[in-house]
Design a protein around this motif. Structure first.
Motif, PDB file in Angstrom:
ATOM      1  N   UNK A  35       0.855  -1.180   0.000  1.00 17.39           N
ATOM      2  CA  UNK A  35       0.000   0.000   0.000  1.00 17.39           C
ATOM      3  C   UNK A  35       0.894   1.234   0.000  1.00 17.39           C
ATOM      4  N   UNK A  36       0.728   2.056  -1.017  1.00 17.44           N
ATOM      5  CA  UNK A  36       1.425   3.338  -1.088  1.00 17.44           C
ATOM      6  C   UNK A  36       0.345   4.418  -1.166  1.00 17.44           C
ATOM      7  N   UNK A  37       0.720   5.674  -0.949  1.00 23.23           N
ATOM      8  CA  UNK A  37      -0.305   6.718  -1.048  1.00 23.23           C
ATOM      9  C   UNK A  37      -1.007   6.651  -2.409  1.00 23.23           C
ATOM     10  N   UNK A  38      -2.282   6.359  -2.373  1.00 21.92           N
ATOM     11  CA  UNK A  38      -3.071   6.379  -3.597  1.00 21.92           C
ATOM     12  C   UNK A  38      -3.135   5.095  -4.403  1.00 21.92           C
ATOM     13  N   UNK A  39      -2.452   4.019  -3.952  1.00 21.56           N
ATOM     14  CA  UNK A  39      -2.469   2.815  -4.781  1.00 21.56           C
ATOM     15  C   UNK A  39      -2.194   1.572  -3.943  1.00 21.56           C
ATOM     16  N   UNK A  40      -2.786   0.464  -4.376  1.00 18.65           N
ATOM     17  CA  UNK A  40      -2.467  -0.842  -3.802  1.00 18.65           C
ATOM     18  C   UNK A  40      -1.728  -1.662  -4.848  1.00 18.65           C
ATOM     19  N   UNK A  41      -0.943  -2.610  -4.375  1.00 22.39           N
ATOM     20  CA  UNK A  41      -0.119  -3.449  -5.235  1.00 22.39           C
ATOM     21  C   UNK A  41      -0.277  -4.885  -4.747  1.00 22.39           C
ATOM     22  N   UNK A  42      -0.193  -5.842  -5.646  1.00 24.62           N
ATOM     23  CA  UNK A  42      -0.204  -7.232  -5.218  1.00 24.62           C
ATOM     24  C   UNK A  42       0.385  -8.108  -6.302  1.00 24.62           C
ATOM     25  N   UNK A  43       0.850  -9.263  -5.858  1.00 27.09           N
ATOM     26  CA  UNK A  43       1.415 -10.210  -6.796  1.00 27.09           C
ATOM     27  C   UNK A  43       1.894 -11.445  -6.079  1.00 27.09           C
ATOM     28  N   UNK A  44       2.335 -12.404  -6.863  1.00 30.29           N
ATOM     29  CA  UNK A  44       2.865 -13.650  -6.327  1.00 30.29           C
ATOM     30  C   UNK A  44       4.222 -13.894  -6.966  1.00 30.29           C
ATOM     31  N   UNK A  45       5.188 -14.227  -6.137  1.00 29.63           N
ATOM     32  CA  UNK A  45       6.520 -14.558  -6.610  1.00 29.63           C
ATOM     33  C   UNK A  45       7.474 -13.378  -6.571  1.00 29.63           C
ATOM     34  N   UNK A  46       8.760 -13.683  -6.554  1.00 26.90           N
ATOM     35  CA  UNK A  46       9.788 -12.645  -6.497  1.00 26.90           C
ATOM     36  C   UNK A  46       9.735 -11.637  -7.645  1.00 26.90           C
ATOM     37  N   UNK A  47       9.377 -12.083  -8.848  1.00 32.07           N
ATOM     38  CA  UNK A  47       9.312 -11.157  -9.983  1.00 32.07           C
ATOM     39  C   UNK A  47       8.347 -10.014  -9.705  1.00 32.07           C
ATOM     40  N   UNK A  48       7.198 -10.324  -9.117  1.00 30.50           N
ATOM     41  CA  UNK A  48       6.195  -9.292  -8.817  1.00 30.50           C
ATOM     42  C   UNK A  48       6.728  -8.301  -7.799  1.00 30.50           C
ATOM     43  N   UNK A  49       7.446  -8.793  -6.799  1.00 35.97           N
ATOM     44  CA  UNK A  49       7.999  -7.903  -5.765  1.00 35.97           C
ATOM     45  C   UNK A  49       9.094  -7.024  -6.360  1.00 35.97           C
ATOM     46  N   UNK A  50      10.029  -7.624  -7.071  1.00 34.97           N
ATOM     47  CA  UNK A  50      11.144  -6.876  -7.670  1.00 34.97           C
ATOM     48  C   UNK A  50      10.621  -5.830  -8.646  1.00 34.97           C
ATOM     49  N   UNK A  51       9.663  -6.208  -9.482  1.00 33.15           N
ATOM     50  CA  UNK A  51       9.075  -5.270 -10.444  1.00 33.15           C
ATOM     51  C   UNK A  51       8.447  -4.064  -9.744  1.00 33.15           C
ATOM     52  N   UNK A  52       7.728  -4.330  -8.672  1.00 31.09           N
ATOM     53  CA  UNK A  52       7.065  -3.253  -7.941  1.00 31.09           C
ATOM     54  C   UNK A  52       8.074  -2.374  -7.225  1.00 31.09           C
ATOM     55  N   UNK A  53       8.970  -2.984  -6.462  1.00 35.21           N
ATOM     56  CA  UNK A  53       9.904  -2.220  -5.636  1.00 35.21           C
ATOM     57  C   UNK A  53      10.877  -1.408  -6.489  1.00 35.21           C
ATOM     58  N   UNK A  54      11.475  -2.051  -7.486  1.00 36.34           N
ATOM     59  CA  UNK A  54      12.493  -1.356  -8.281  1.00 36.34           C
ATOM     60  C   UNK A  54      11.958  -0.753  -9.576  1.00 36.34           C
ATOM     61  N   UNK A  55      10.750  -1.085  -9.951  1.00 34.88           N
ATOM     62  CA  UNK A  55      10.169  -0.536 -11.173  1.00 34.88           C
ATOM     63  C   UNK A  55       9.204   0.606 -10.919  1.00 34.88           C
ATOM     64  N   UNK A  56       8.630   0.638  -9.706  1.00 37.03           N
ATOM     65  CA  UNK A  56       7.631   1.672  -9.415  1.00 37.03           C
ATOM     66  C   UNK A  56       7.926   2.457  -8.140  1.00 37.03           C
TER      67      UNK A  56
END
Length: 123
Positions: free
Chosen positions: A36-57
């Motif tokens: 949860x970030x200001x204004x948006x929720x994020x979700x996924x399964x697996x390391x790719x989803x986490x890495x994409x979110x953390x380092x891509x967004x």
């Protein structure tokens, strides 16, 4: 960061270093992720989803994390661990501080990951 550090501390330092391999190293292959970030929720399964979110967004290439201000671990709530961390960072728009609260489960790797972020706040 030592291998004897908690999963939460290793997660915080991997993010601060923008170290994709280290981040993947603390995550289970089927990690269940929600954020949860200001204004948006994020979700996924697996390391790719986490890495994409953390380092891509969340922390994009132009965001330079200057230092880890604090990493604080709290008492576990039953089987759920808690860590919070704060970063000083800069990008082309200014100097900021960001804090994340993390709840996670897992022994050798993080299997269940919940992250809430303050967003980038001006320093």
């Amino acid at each position: 960061m030592s291998d004897t550090a908690s999963l939460g501390a290793r997660l915080a330092h991997a993010i601060a270093a923008k170290d994709e391999a280290a981040l993947r190293g603390v995550l289970a292959d089927d990690v269940d992720f929600r954020g949860l970030t200001p204004g948006r929720t994020w979700e996924g399964t697996g390391p790719d989803a986490v890495v994409e979110t953390v380092f891509g967004s969340w922390f994009e290439p132009a965001d330079e994390i200057e230092r880890v201000v604090d990493v604080a671990e709290r008492d576990a709530v039953a089987d759920t661990s808690h860590v919070s961390y704060r970063f000083d960072l800069v990008n082309s728009t200014g100097s900021y501080v960001a804090e994340q609260q993390v709840y996670y489960r897992g022994t050798d790797t993080i299997e269940h990951l919940r992250v809430m972020c303050s967003g980038f706040r001006p320093r």
